[in-house]
Design a protein around this motif. Structure first.
Motif, mmCIF file in Angstrom:
data_model
loop_
_atom_site.group_PDB
_atom_site.id
_atom_site.type_symbol
_atom_site.label_atom_id
_atom_site.label_comp_id
_atom_site.label_asym_id
_atom_site.label_seq_id
_atom_site.Cartn_x
_atom_site.Cartn_y
_atom_site.Cartn_z
ATOM 1 N N PHE A 75 -12.958 9.083 -21.639
ATOM 2 C CA PHE A 75 -11.653 8.758 -21.073
ATOM 3 C C PHE A 75 -11.752 8.457 -19.583
ATOM 4 N N LEU A 76 -12.425 9.330 -18.836
ATOM 5 C CA LEU A 76 -12.526 9.164 -17.390
ATOM 6 C C LEU A 76 -13.424 7.995 -17.003
ATOM 7 N N LEU A 77 -14.511 7.799 -17.765
ATOM 8 C CA LEU A 77 -15.393 6.670 -17.484
ATOM 9 C C LEU A 77 -14.678 5.347 -17.750
ATOM 10 N N ALA A 78 -13.923 5.285 -18.832
ATOM 11 C CA ALA A 78 -13.152 4.082 -19.154
ATOM 12 C C ALA A 78 -12.107 3.813 -18.070
ATOM 13 N N PHE A 79 -11.476 4.873 -17.593
ATOM 14 C CA PHE A 79 -10.493 4.737 -16.516
ATOM 15 C C PHE A 79 -11.139 4.144 -15.268
ATOM 16 N N ALA A 80 -12.332 4.648 -14.939
ATOM 17 C CA ALA A 80 -13.050 4.145 -13.767
ATOM 18 C C ALA A 80 -13.404 2.667 -13.936
ATOM 19 N N PHE A 81 -13.851 2.300 -15.131
ATOM 20 C CA PHE A 81 -14.210 0.906 -15.398
ATOM 21 C C PHE A 81 -13.018 -0.027 -15.192
ATOM 22 N N GLN A 82 -11.873 0.338 -15.779
ATOM 23 C CA GLN A 82 -10.729 -0.566 -15.700
ATOM 24 C C GLN A 82 -10.160 -0.635 -14.286
ATOM 25 N N ILE A 83 -10.234 0.460 -13.549
ATOM 26 C CA ILE A 83 -9.782 0.440 -12.159
ATOM 27 C C ILE A 83 -10.652 -0.499 -11.321
ATOM 28 N N VAL A 84 -11.975 -0.393 -11.503
ATOM 29 C CA VAL A 84 -12.899 -1.246 -10.751
ATOM 30 C C VAL A 84 -12.677 -2.718 -11.094
ATOM 31 N N LEU A 85 -12.529 -3.017 -12.387
ATOM 32 C CA LEU A 85 -12.321 -4.398 -12.809
ATOM 33 C C LEU A 85 -11.028 -4.975 -12.237
ATOM 34 N N VAL A 86 -9.956 -4.210 -12.331
ATOM 35 C CA VAL A 86 -8.662 -4.687 -11.835
ATOM 36 C C VAL A 86 -8.707 -4.909 -10.324
ATOM 37 N N LEU A 87 -9.235 -3.947 -9.587
ATOM 38 C CA LEU A 87 -9.285 -4.067 -8.134
ATOM 39 C C LEU A 87 -10.228 -5.181 -7.691
ATOM 40 N N LEU A 88 -11.333 -5.358 -8.420
ATOM 41 C CA LEU A 88 -12.301 -6.405 -8.086
ATOM 42 C C LEU A 88 -11.636 -7.777 -8.090
ATOM 43 N N PHE A 89 -10.801 -8.025 -9.099
ATOM 44 C CA PHE A 89 -10.148 -9.327 -9.209
ATOM 45 C C PHE A 89 -8.835 -9.389 -8.431
ATOM 46 N N LYS A 90 -8.008 -8.334 -8.538
ATOM 47 C CA LYS A 90 -6.680 -8.361 -7.921
ATOM 48 C C LYS A 90 -6.761 -8.323 -6.398
ATOM 49 N N LYS A 91 -7.622 -7.449 -5.875
ATOM 50 C CA LYS A 91 -7.718 -7.281 -4.421
ATOM 51 C C LYS A 91 -8.922 -8.011 -3.817
ATOM 52 N N GLY A 92 -9.788 -8.548 -4.689
ATOM 53 C CA GLY A 92 -10.975 -9.208 -4.202
ATOM 54 C C GLY A 92 -11.000 -10.692 -4.506
ATOM 55 N N ILE A 93 -11.544 -11.036 -5.670
ATOM 56 C CA ILE A 93 -11.764 -12.443 -6.028
ATOM 57 C C ILE A 93 -10.476 -13.259 -6.017
ATOM 58 N N TYR A 94 -9.373 -12.694 -6.576
ATOM 59 C CA TYR A 94 -8.115 -13.442 -6.654
ATOM 60 C C TYR A 94 -7.034 -12.833 -5.756
ATOM 61 N N SER A 95 -7.443 -12.241 -4.660
ATOM 62 C CA SER A 95 -6.481 -11.645 -3.735
ATOM 63 C C SER A 95 -5.528 -12.706 -3.193
ATOM 64 N N GLY A 96 -4.240 -12.401 -3.222
ATOM 65 C CA GLY A 96 -3.235 -13.330 -2.715
ATOM 66 C C GLY A 96 -2.747 -14.345 -3.722
ATOM 67 N N GLU A 97 -3.285 -14.322 -4.938
ATOM 68 C CA GLU A 97 -2.856 -15.272 -5.978
ATOM 69 C C GLU A 97 -1.365 -15.068 -6.275
ATOM 70 N N LEU A 98 -0.611 -16.164 -6.308
ATOM 71 C CA LEU A 98 0.841 -16.081 -6.450
ATOM 72 C C LEU A 98 1.268 -15.573 -7.825
ATOM 73 N N ARG A 99 2.256 -14.693 -7.815
ATOM 74 C CA ARG A 99 2.873 -14.244 -9.055
ATOM 75 C C ARG A 99 3.942 -15.272 -9.465
ATOM 76 N N PRO A 100 4.485 -15.140 -10.682
ATOM 77 C CA PRO A 100 5.412 -16.156 -11.204
ATOM 78 C C PRO A 100 6.591 -16.498 -10.300
ATOM 79 N N TYR A 101 7.238 -15.485 -9.728
ATOM 80 C CA TYR A 101 8.443 -15.775 -8.935
ATOM 81 C C TYR A 101 8.133 -16.714 -7.778
#
Length: 228
Positions: A75-101
């Protein structure tokens, strides 16, 4: 791996079925889903969306603590994996990407959107959907744990509803939700395979929490503070 595919078949099926939709023109799914707005769906999807936040993870941890430590490790390892993946793309590779609105506003099409009163609209960092990644990590984890095909179908539907809510509430595009589903699922799969491939003696142990003692200690501490 065969066990994983068997237990998570509904999840893999959803990933395969919805894959072609990510190639539709950006915003197509948002307009299609958001145009079906009704007062009932406003309330339903607002509540459903909340299932993908951090509070849900906390409640899940309390549930997992009742079982063997192997499942807590997964459970905790999976949580760590998904947090890293989300932050890597959301705050890193695709940081600032426009949301729908903001995307539709810049295109002069914001009037096509139906916003739900009381829902705070986010403007940037759209990829991937963190709420969807969280709920799919949780639901796929419990599907692995339950070993029940019916439960797996119920869990994947629950996860999909949360993902759909992010589109309905104009917080994410379909591609954001799709990769949120994928990242959440892969996080649980990798965590399960890693922990299973490296068994430890403590995996078979369990937490023994005396809730009555915890309550008594908490009450004593509160009384001391009040009487201090």
């Amino acid at each position: 791996m065969q066990i994983v595919v068997k237990r998570l078949f509904p999840f893999f099926l959803v990933i395969v079925i919805f894959f072609p939709i990510i190639f539709l023109p950006k915003g197509t799914v948002v307009l299609a889903v958001n145009s079906s707005r009704t007062p009932f769906f406003d309330v339903f999807f607002s509540k459903a969306s909340a299932l993908g936040n951090a509070i849900t993870v906390i409640f899940a941890v309390l549930l997992v603590l009742k079982f063997k430590l192997k499942w807590l490790a997964i459970f905790l390892l999976a949580f760590a994996f998904q947090i890293v993946l989300v932050l890597l793309f959301k705050k890193g590779i695709y940081s600032g990407e426009l949301r729908p609105y903001l995307y539709f506003k810049n295109a002069g099409l914001v009037d096509l959107l139906h916003l739900v009163e009381g829902v705070k609209i986010r403007y940037v960092n759209t990829f991937p959907s963190g709420h969807t990644a969280t709920i799919f990590y949780l639901t796929s984890f419990f599907a692995l744990f339950s070993r029940n095909r019916t439960a797996s179908w119920v869990l994947v539907v629950l996860g999909f509803i949360v993902g759909l809510s992010r589109i309905y509430l104009v917080q994410h595009f379909f591609v954001d939700v799709y990769f949120g589903m994928l990242f959440g699922l892969l996080s649980s799969v990798f965590a399960y395979l890693i922990v299973r491939a490296h068994p430890k003696k403590w995996h078979s142990q369990q937490f023994h929490i005396d809730l009555h003692r915890v309550h008594r200690k908490t009450q004593d501490a509160i009384n001391q503070l009040l009487n201090g």
